[in-house]
Scaffold this active site. Structure first.
Site, mmCIF file in Angstrom:
data_model
loop_
_atom_site.group_PDB
_atom_site.id
_atom_site.type_symbol
_atom_site.label_atom_id
_atom_site.label_comp_id
_atom_site.label_asym_id
_atom_site.label_seq_id
_atom_site.Cartn_x
_atom_site.Cartn_y
_atom_site.Cartn_z
ATOM 1 N N ASN A 183 8.536 -3.967 4.684
ATOM 2 C CA ASN A 183 9.456 -4.823 5.435
ATOM 3 C C ASN A 183 9.921 -4.225 6.758
ATOM 4 O O ASN A 183 10.603 -4.897 7.532
ATOM 5 C CB ASN A 183 10.678 -5.167 4.583
ATOM 6 C CG ASN A 183 10.285 -5.937 3.338
ATOM 7 O OD1 ASN A 183 9.135 -6.326 3.164
ATOM 8 N ND2 ASN A 183 11.243 -6.139 2.453
ATOM 9 N N ASN A 187 6.900 -10.495 4.850
ATOM 10 C CA ASN A 187 7.959 -9.716 5.494
ATOM 11 C C ASN A 187 7.442 -8.610 6.413
ATOM 12 O O ASN A 187 8.094 -8.269 7.399
ATOM 13 C CB ASN A 187 8.922 -9.150 4.451
ATOM 14 C CG ASN A 187 9.758 -10.237 3.812
ATOM 15 O OD1 ASN A 187 10.090 -11.227 4.444
ATOM 16 N ND2 ASN A 187 10.078 -10.063 2.543
ATOM 17 N N ASP A 242 -2.269 -8.590 2.982
ATOM 18 C CA ASP A 242 -2.594 -9.499 1.882
ATOM 19 C C ASP A 242 -2.147 -10.912 2.248
ATOM 20 O O ASP A 242 -1.275 -11.092 3.087
ATOM 21 C CB ASP A 242 -1.877 -9.051 0.593
ATOM 22 C CG ASP A 242 -0.356 -9.033 0.740
ATOM 23 O OD1 ASP A 242 0.140 -8.318 1.645
ATOM 24 O OD2 ASP A 242 0.344 -9.722 -0.022
ATOM 25 N N HIS A 269 -0.212 -6.150 -2.908
ATOM 26 C CA HIS A 269 0.493 -6.040 -1.630
ATOM 27 C C HIS A 269 -0.033 -4.858 -0.808
ATOM 28 O O HIS A 269 0.208 -4.787 0.389
ATOM 29 C CB HIS A 269 1.986 -5.865 -1.911
ATOM 30 C CG HIS A 269 2.890 -6.609 -0.979
ATOM 31 N ND1 HIS A 269 2.512 -7.710 -0.239
ATOM 32 C CD2 HIS A 269 4.198 -6.398 -0.668
ATOM 33 C CE1 HIS A 269 3.541 -8.145 0.471
ATOM 34 N NE2 HIS A 269 4.569 -7.361 0.240
#
Length: 188
Positions: A67, A113, A92, A21
């Site tokens: 997020n 997100n 990613d 991530h």
């Protein structure tokens, strides 16, 4: 002089440093290293900048967690007076094979997100993004564990080759333009 805001998405903290991530942070670290600049902690993120072929590149690693990335993106766009066409969000992508590059002018958040928050804060899906494939080698229902998992040995070995190419995508975006960058790097 043209300014470009390059945003690498990731999560802050040592436990996330080598996770899939965090490829956005990893790519920006590569760019900063190649251009002899370093990150300083500023409002809402770590910032580095450099000049290349008459352009200014501002690298942003939001410290808002993935997020909530949109707040940092919007703040730095306004602070540096960067047009939306001159931002590039590096993230990613589970839907692309590992190491594959896909640069796009716009698109959906694809369930990501970080992109969802940027879209919400900017009020549009029309901003350039650079998706780096992390593959989808996970069991049903294990997506979060996969993206927050660390690179395996094979992936780490291949990353050494993919990071310099990813750095070239960034400078190409600012110097050759979005269309040429897409033609040169997409699918590679």
């Amino acid at each position: 002089m043209k300014k470009f805001l390059i945003v690498g998405l990731g999560n802050i903290g040592d436990k996330y440093e080598n996770t899939r991530h965090n490829i956005g942070f990893k790519i920006l670290d590569e760019v900063a290293s190649e251009h002899n600049t370093s990150f300083e902690t500023e409002k809402l993120g770590d910032i580095a900048s450099f000049r290349f072929k008459g352009r200014t590149f501002i690298l942003l690693k939001p410290n808002t967690f993935m997020n909530l990335s949109g707040k940092a993106v919007k703040y730095w766009m306004q602070k540096e007076n960067v047009l939306i066409d001159n931002i590039l969000v590096v993230t990613d992508d589970l839907n692309i094979d590992f190491g594959t590059i896909r640069v796009k002018a716009k698109g959906s958040d694809g369930g990501h997100n970080g992109l969802k928050d940027i879209q919400e804060k900017l009020g549009t899906t029309k901003y350039p993004r650079f998706r780096f494939g992390v593959g989808s080698n996970y069991s049903k229902g294990r997506q979060v564990d996969y993206v927050l998992g660390e690179w395996n040995k094979e992936e780490e070995g291949k990353l050494i080759e993919r990071l310099p190419t990813s750095s070239k995508v960034i400078t190409s975006f600012g110097t050759a333009g979005l269309a040429n960058t897409m033609n040169t790097f997409n699918g590679k």
